[in-house]
Motif scaffolding. Structure first.
Motif, short mmCIF file in Angstrom:
data_model
loop_
_atom_site.label_atom_id
_atom_site.label_comp_id
_atom_site.label_asym_id
_atom_site.label_seq_id
_atom_site.Cartn_x
_atom_site.Cartn_y
_atom_site.Cartn_z
N TYR A 164 3.00 -1.89 37.40
CA TYR A 164 1.78 -1.34 36.80
C TYR A 164 2.07 -0.08 35.98
O TYR A 164 1.49 0.14 34.92
N GLY A 165 3.02 0.74 36.45
CA GLY A 165 3.32 1.98 35.73
C GLY A 165 3.99 1.72 34.39
O GLY A 165 3.71 2.39 33.39
N VAL A 166 4.89 0.74 34.37
CA VAL A 166 5.58 0.40 33.13
C VAL A 166 4.61 -0.29 32.16
O VAL A 166 4.59 0.01 30.96
N ALA A 188 7.04 7.19 31.58
CA ALA A 188 6.52 6.85 32.91
C ALA A 188 7.08 7.76 33.99
O ALA A 188 6.45 7.99 35.01
N CYS A 240 3.50 7.72 35.40
CA CYS A 240 2.92 6.77 36.35
C CYS A 240 2.17 7.50 37.46
O CYS A 240 2.62 8.55 37.95
N SER A 270 1.98 6.77 40.47
CA SER A 270 2.77 6.87 41.71
C SER A 270 3.73 8.06 41.65
O SER A 270 4.04 8.65 42.69
N VAL A 271 4.18 8.41 40.46
CA VAL A 271 5.02 9.61 40.31
C VAL A 271 4.15 10.85 40.54
O VAL A 271 4.57 11.80 41.22
N THR A 304 10.54 7.52 43.54
CA THR A 304 9.74 6.32 43.84
C THR A 304 10.54 5.03 43.89
O THR A 304 10.07 4.04 44.45
N THR A 305 11.74 5.04 43.29
CA THR A 305 12.46 3.77 43.13
C THR A 305 13.71 3.66 44.00
O THR A 305 14.58 2.83 43.74
N ALA A 358 5.09 -0.88 43.96
CA ALA A 358 5.78 -1.87 43.11
C ALA A 358 7.24 -2.00 43.51
O ALA A 358 7.79 -3.11 43.59
N THR A 359 7.90 -0.87 43.76
CA THR A 359 9.30 -0.90 44.21
C THR A 359 9.40 -1.62 45.54
O THR A 359 10.26 -2.48 45.75
S1 SF4 Z 1 8.53 1.76 39.50
FE1 SF4 Z 1 6.78 2.59 40.62
S2 SF4 Z 1 6.71 4.77 40.06
FE2 SF4 Z 1 8.03 3.75 38.55
S3 SF4 Z 1 6.62 3.24 36.88
FE3 SF4 Z 1 6.70 1.45 38.24
S4 SF4 Z 1 4.94 1.71 39.65
FE4 SF4 Z 1 5.36 3.69 38.68
#
Ligand code: SF4
Length: 415
Positions: free
Chosen positions: A65-67, A133, A156, A158-159, A254-255, A294-295
């Protein structure tokens, strides 16, 4: 809610939502990144058979979703600001195909592999600056606003959640221990959220061996000089392990590999309990799992696919700088040979593959990667990999074996 497409933006304004061109950019996005083969696999049990080749795709893979949001915002910026200079502060995500395409479309990069000549200080009022992102350090965002740029913030969510967490540690005078890569854009940006506070301290640990060094220091003390040398480049200015490891809060890039992050959190919790007693743990230790969903989903999906006994090898598609892709390869390699490739170009021939081995800094070529005869290939892609690249990998392998990668409804039954 979409934004009025005629709305005038003010110098220094930060935009964090759609620019009102989301529908219009779907056509070019699809043209650049969509794959009919991958789409067919998604509706056919994530499996495709082409002659003696069977491809099995993880249930969760590719753009997160973030990308999705960041790439949408970059394309929307091109549509919304024709004639303006549009910049990315750095790679929008870690995928060469996407960055190269954005450069072709006219976006200029301020740093990194794709950097143009301009520096941040060359930007001025009316220029558009897109934040990737991963986010940017606080001082860069402030500079862009001070210079009067229109800032399209694709960081993003989440970040941003990680930032909130480490900021709370800094405010409460807990040192943020971040499981991450100190050279990674996201972690650099996260560290800046800590050090914007006068008392904010942070320490970045790469892996369990480094976490062990920290735990040993917490429990037994040691050489301050050796500690500082081990973590050179990964600590905030003036870091003193005697003073700054008394209260710690854990977070993660996050990854990262989720299982490793959890283990590191537990190691630090145990060290603080050993040093200060379990009863006062709350005064000395805080933890929050900031791996993004997502990760986690992509890691869970490759763990599930790795249980399939029919798979002979894995291909993990994603940029070589992509942290989450590397971790998918690390997981897959625990059950079968796994090759992290950037795309179809990595399939040099049926004999040779160009890939980045787990934990190695550079890609290399390996031979005899593909068994002869019937073979089943497990596939997944990192969160920054367009489906188009996955589809091209399938087409390339099929073509080298003398087949066309037609989508099928069931293994071995052409549609
Ligand atoms: S991997 Fe996670 S933190 Fe990075 S852009 Fe995607 S959803 Fe966001």
């Amino acid at each position: 809610m979409t934004m009025d497409t005629q709305h005038e933006f003010q110098p220094g304004q930060v935009i964090r939502r759609s620019l009102g061109f989301k529908a219009q950019v779907q056509v070019p996005l699809k043209a650049d990144y969509h794959s009919a083969i991958v789409e067919a696999m998604q509706t056919n049990g994530h499996t495709l058979s082409v002659g003696p080749l069977t491809f099995k795709l993880a249930k969760e893979f590719g753009f997160c979703y973030g990308v999705d949001r960041a790439v949408d915002l970059a394309y929307e910026s091109l549509a919304r600001f024709p004639g303006k200079r549009i910049y990315l502060t750095d790679e929008i995500i870690h995928n060469p195909r996407v960055n190269e395409r954005l450069r072709e479309l006219g976006i200029r990069f301020l740093r990194g592999t794709y950097a143009a000549q301009e520096q941040l200080g060359d930007l001025g009022s009316g220029d558009v600056a897109i934040i990737p992102a991963f986010g940017v350090p606080t001082k860069d965002q402030a500079a862009l606003q001070e210079r009067g740029c229109i800032v399209v913030d694709a960081t993003c969510g989440s970040v941003v959640n990680v930032w909130r967490r480490v900021e709370s540690y800094a405010k409460d005078q807990f040192t943020a221990i971040i499981h991450g890569k100190y050279w990674h854009e996201e972690t650099i940006a996260t560290a800046s959220r800590v050090t914007q506070y006068p008392a904010g301290k942070c320490l970045i640990v790469l892996d369990k061996p480094q976490a062990r060094v920290v735990c040993d220091y917490i429990v037994r003390g040691g050489s301050r000089a050796a500690f500082l040398q081990t973590f050179a480049g990964a600590i905030s200015e003036g870091f003193d392990p005697e003073r700054d490891l008394v209260r710690v809060g854990v977070a993660n890039q996050t990854t990262m590999l989720s299982s490793e992050s959890l283990e590191i959190g537990e190691m630090l919790r145990a060290a603080m309990a050993a040093r200060y007693g379990a009863a006062s743990a709350g005064d000395h230790f805080r933890s929050f799992d900031t791996i993004c969903s997502a990760t986690q989903e992509r890691q869970d999906a490759i763990i599930a696919l790795a249980q399939d006994p029919t798979i002979d090898l894995f291909l993990i598609v994603g940029g070589f700088k992509s942290s989450n892709t590397a971790h998918l390869c690390e997981i897959a390699s625990q059950s079968q040979p796994a090759y992290h490739i950037e795309g179809a170009r990595g399939i040099v021939s049926l004999e040779e593959i160009e890939h980045k081995p787990v934990s190695q800094p550079e890609p290399r070529r390996s031979r005899r990667w593909l068994p002869a005869g019937r073979v089943t290939i497990g596939l997944t892609a990192g969160a920054s990999t367009p489906n188009r690249l996955l589809g091209e990998v399938i087409e390339r392998i099929a073509a080298l074996r003398g087949h066309t990668a037609l989508p099928t409804t069931h293994a071995g039954h052409p549609a």
